[in-house]
Design a protein around this motif. Structure first.
Motif, short mmCIF file in Angstrom:
data_model
loop_
_atom_site.label_atom_id
_atom_site.label_comp_id
_atom_site.label_asym_id
_atom_site.label_seq_id
_atom_site.Cartn_x
_atom_site.Cartn_y
_atom_site.Cartn_z
N GLY A 106 -12.03 -1.84 2.75
CA GLY A 106 -11.84 -1.78 1.30
C GLY A 106 -10.44 -2.16 0.88
O GLY A 106 -10.24 -2.96 -0.04
N ARG A 107 -9.46 -1.61 1.56
CA ARG A 107 -8.07 -1.94 1.16
C ARG A 107 -7.73 -3.39 1.51
O ARG A 107 -6.90 -4.02 0.84
N SER A 108 -8.38 -3.96 2.54
CA SER A 108 -8.14 -5.36 2.90
C SER A 108 -8.68 -6.29 1.82
O SER A 108 -8.01 -7.26 1.42
N VAL A 109 -9.89 -5.99 1.34
CA VAL A 109 -10.45 -6.79 0.23
C VAL A 109 -9.57 -6.63 -1.01
O VAL A 109 -9.30 -7.61 -1.72
N MET A 110 -9.12 -5.42 -1.27
CA MET A 110 -8.23 -5.16 -2.40
C MET A 110 -6.98 -6.03 -2.34
O MET A 110 -6.60 -6.67 -3.32
N LYS A 111 -6.34 -6.08 -1.17
CA LYS A 111 -5.12 -6.88 -1.02
C LYS A 111 -5.40 -8.36 -1.20
O LYS A 111 -4.60 -9.10 -1.78
N GLY A 112 -6.57 -8.82 -0.71
CA GLY A 112 -6.93 -10.21 -0.90
C GLY A 112 -7.10 -10.57 -2.36
O GLY A 112 -6.62 -11.62 -2.82
N LEU A 113 -7.77 -9.70 -3.11
CA LEU A 113 -7.93 -9.93 -4.54
C LEU A 113 -6.58 -9.95 -5.25
O LEU A 113 -6.31 -10.82 -6.09
N GLN A 114 -5.72 -9.00 -4.90
CA GLN A 114 -4.39 -8.95 -5.53
C GLN A 114 -3.60 -10.22 -5.27
O GLN A 114 -2.95 -10.76 -6.18
N ASN A 115 -3.65 -10.71 -4.04
CA ASN A 115 -2.89 -11.90 -3.71
C ASN A 115 -3.47 -13.17 -4.30
O ASN A 115 -2.83 -14.22 -4.27
N ALA A 116 -4.70 -13.07 -4.84
CA ALA A 116 -5.29 -14.18 -5.58
C ALA A 116 -5.10 -13.97 -7.09
O ALA A 116 -5.70 -14.68 -7.90
N ASP A 117 -4.26 -12.99 -7.44
CA ASP A 117 -3.94 -12.68 -8.85
C ASP A 117 -5.13 -12.16 -9.64
O ASP A 117 -5.26 -12.41 -10.84
N ILE A 118 -5.99 -11.42 -8.97
CA ILE A 118 -7.09 -10.74 -9.64
C ILE A 118 -6.87 -9.23 -9.50
O ILE A 118 -6.55 -8.74 -8.42
N ILE A 119 -7.07 -8.49 -10.59
CA ILE A 119 -6.90 -7.04 -10.56
C ILE A 119 -8.12 -6.41 -9.90
O ILE A 119 -9.23 -6.52 -10.42
N PRO A 120 -7.93 -5.74 -8.77
CA PRO A 120 -9.05 -5.02 -8.16
C PRO A 120 -9.19 -3.63 -8.75
O PRO A 120 -8.20 -3.02 -9.18
N VAL A 121 -10.41 -3.12 -8.78
CA VAL A 121 -10.66 -1.77 -9.30
C VAL A 121 -11.41 -0.98 -8.23
O VAL A 121 -12.55 -1.29 -7.91
N LEU A 122 -10.77 0.04 -7.68
CA LEU A 122 -11.42 0.87 -6.67
C LEU A 122 -12.44 1.77 -7.35
O LEU A 122 -12.14 2.41 -8.36
N LYS A 123 -13.63 1.85 -6.79
CA LYS A 123 -14.67 2.67 -7.42
C LYS A 123 -15.56 3.32 -6.35
O LYS A 123 -15.60 2.82 -5.21
N HIS A 124 -16.23 4.46 -6.66
CA HIS A 124 -16.30 5.24 -7.88
C HIS A 124 -15.71 6.60 -7.54
O HIS A 124 -16.36 7.38 -6.85
N PHE A 125 -14.49 6.88 -7.96
CA PHE A 125 -13.76 8.08 -7.58
C PHE A 125 -14.44 9.33 -8.13
O PHE A 125 -14.87 9.36 -9.29
N PRO A 126 -14.52 10.43 -7.34
CA PRO A 126 -13.96 10.62 -6.00
C PRO A 126 -14.92 10.29 -4.86
O PRO A 126 -14.71 10.73 -3.74
N GLY A 127 -15.98 9.53 -5.13
CA GLY A 127 -16.91 9.12 -4.09
C GLY A 127 -18.36 9.35 -4.49
O GLY A 127 -18.76 10.47 -4.78
N HIS A 128 -19.12 8.25 -4.54
CA HIS A 128 -20.51 8.29 -5.00
C HIS A 128 -21.49 8.15 -3.84
O HIS A 128 -22.70 8.01 -4.03
N GLY A 129 -20.98 8.19 -2.61
CA GLY A 129 -21.83 7.89 -1.46
C GLY A 129 -22.84 8.97 -1.12
O GLY A 129 -23.98 8.66 -0.77
N ASP A 130 -22.44 10.22 -1.23
CA ASP A 130 -23.31 11.31 -0.80
C ASP A 130 -24.12 11.85 -1.97
O ASP A 130 -24.09 13.05 -2.29
N THR A 131 -24.84 10.95 -2.66
CA THR A 131 -25.68 11.36 -3.78
C THR A 131 -27.09 10.82 -3.56
O THR A 131 -27.28 9.81 -2.89
#
Length: 404
Positions: free
Chosen positions: A202-227
């Motif tokens: 996740g953080r690697s994709v985030m850094k790639g987006l940032q370095n391409a001048d796109i704002i990344p948005v981490l989602k869905h805090f605090p975690g939607h996986g265990d639903t």
């Protein structure tokens, strides 16, 4: 006797000399010009804005159709909204998407702050881009490689693709951990079923987006996986303690924040062991105490779509938006129909007039928003037609490395 007089004379001279030096130093310090006051250019920008212009920045809204319509014009010109989110319903093909983006920029040209132009482009089944653009694989397939360099390259390719179309914000990467087999809404949108894989990819994709001048948005805090409930339909509930969250769900978000995350999207999830009354989107305990203070996140916080039934089943259009802003969100994402979007904005404006939401609170949110827009040089400059073949070549290169 002579020696005693001489010693007294020396002491007096020393005292007088010391006084002279001190006086000279004082005079020099008084004559020295004071340093100019530190001027914060963002605060200077905020001072120039009207209250309506500031309130408008607190909203990113959806639109109907494949071209700018009267409602969208009113939202941009009259309500000064901060941004637009595009969906598949807004996109026909590459040429039309460029025309639409340029029309939105042109509509906003007389406003003092440029638009966020956002999209959900995760890869896999969550994609909005024109059909002639090759689709990137799901996060699950990316996670299976276990290679951070592939995640980074994916982020760059995705970011360059969006940038070519004039889009500047992506609601990705998904930092949820897919650890519940009954979870229908996350599934292969997650990089994996453990915090280590999700955090590193996740953080690697985030850094790639940032370095391409796109704002990344981490989602869905605090975690939607265990639903096991889709928040588009109803409000999911997770019975976990703070200690449990910190040892699992929050780890990927924490790693992303430590790596310089710009923006976090809140999930519509009720965590009664943290806040019995309010889902995360509307909870100051989760936004202010956990995300802001404990994790030290100083960027922009945005709600998930406030019209999703997890929220709208219980709260009215305006009430939910105001509660989210009071709880600590900076931006309300609204995919309601345009009439309800106008209702939402008016409700917040009335709340400011009545003192329920102070201008000081708004200024702090707008400060973070403008700071982010300046960081990424967001502008209303029009974009040229894109080269689909060039985009597809870049995407194909990443797909080959990931495999199927």
């Amino acid at each position: 006797m002579f020696k005693r007089i001489f010693i007294i004379f020396i002491v007096l001279c020393t005292m007088l000399l010391g006084c002279s030096k001190k006086q000279i130093k004082t005079i020099v310090e008084e004559d020295k010009p004071s340093p100019p006051p530190i001027v914060d250019p963002i605060y200077e920008d905020i001072k120039k804005l009207t209250l309506d212009e500031k309130i408008g920045q607190l909203f990113i809204v959806s639109m109907d159709g494949e071209e700018v319509n009267e409602s969208t014009i009113r939202l941009i010109k009259d309500n000064k909204i901060g941004g637009i989110i595009l969906f598949q319903k807004n996109i026909k093909d590459s040429k039309q998407l460029v025309t639409l983006v340029n029309s939105l920029k042109e509509t906003n040209k007389d406003n003092p702050i440029s638009l966020f132009l956002s999209i959900d482009e995760e890869g896999g089944r969550v994609t909005r881009m024109p059909k002639e653009i090759k689709k990137l694989p799901s996060s699950k397939l990316v996670g299976k490689t276990g290679k951070e360099e592939i995640g980074y390259d994916l982020g760059v390719a995705l970011g360059e693709e969006l940038r070519d179309f004039g889009i500047n914000m992506n609601f990705a990467p998904v930092m949820d951990i897919n650890n519940n087999p009954n979870n229908k809404v996350i599934g292969d949108r997650a990089f994996g079923d453990n915090p280590q894989t999700v955090g590193s990819l996740g953080r690697s994709v985030m850094k790639g987006l940032q370095n391409a001048d796109i704002i990344p948005v981490l989602k869905h805090f605090p975690g939607h996986g265990d639903t096991a409930v889709d928040s588009h339909v109803d409000l999911p509930l997770i019975n976990k303690t703070m200690e449990s969250l910190e040892s699992f769900e929050i780890i990927p978000f924490k790693e992303g924040i430590e790596e310089g995350a710009d923006m976090v999207m809140m999930g519509h999830i009720l965590l009664p062991l943290l806040d019995k009354e309010n889902p995360a989107t509307l909870s100051s305990i989760i936004i202010k105490d956990l995300l802001r203070e404990k994790l030290q996140f100083n960027g922009v916080v945005i709600t998930d779509d406030i019209s999703m039934k997890a929220i709208s089943n219980k709260y009215g259009v305006g009430e939910s938006g105001l509660k989210a802003l009071k709880a600590g969100s900076d931006i309300v994402l609204s995919c309601y129909s345009s009439d309800k979007q106008f209702e939402l904005i008016k409700y917040v404006k009335d709340a400011v007039s009545s003192g329920l939401l102070s201008e000081e609170e708004i200024d702090k949110k707008v400060y973070r928003i403008i700071k982010l827009k300046k960081k990424y040089n967001i502008s209303d400059e029009v974009v040229k037609q894109v080269n689909v073949n060039v985009i597809n070549e870049k995407v194909s290169s990443v797909i080959e490395r990931i495999g199927r």
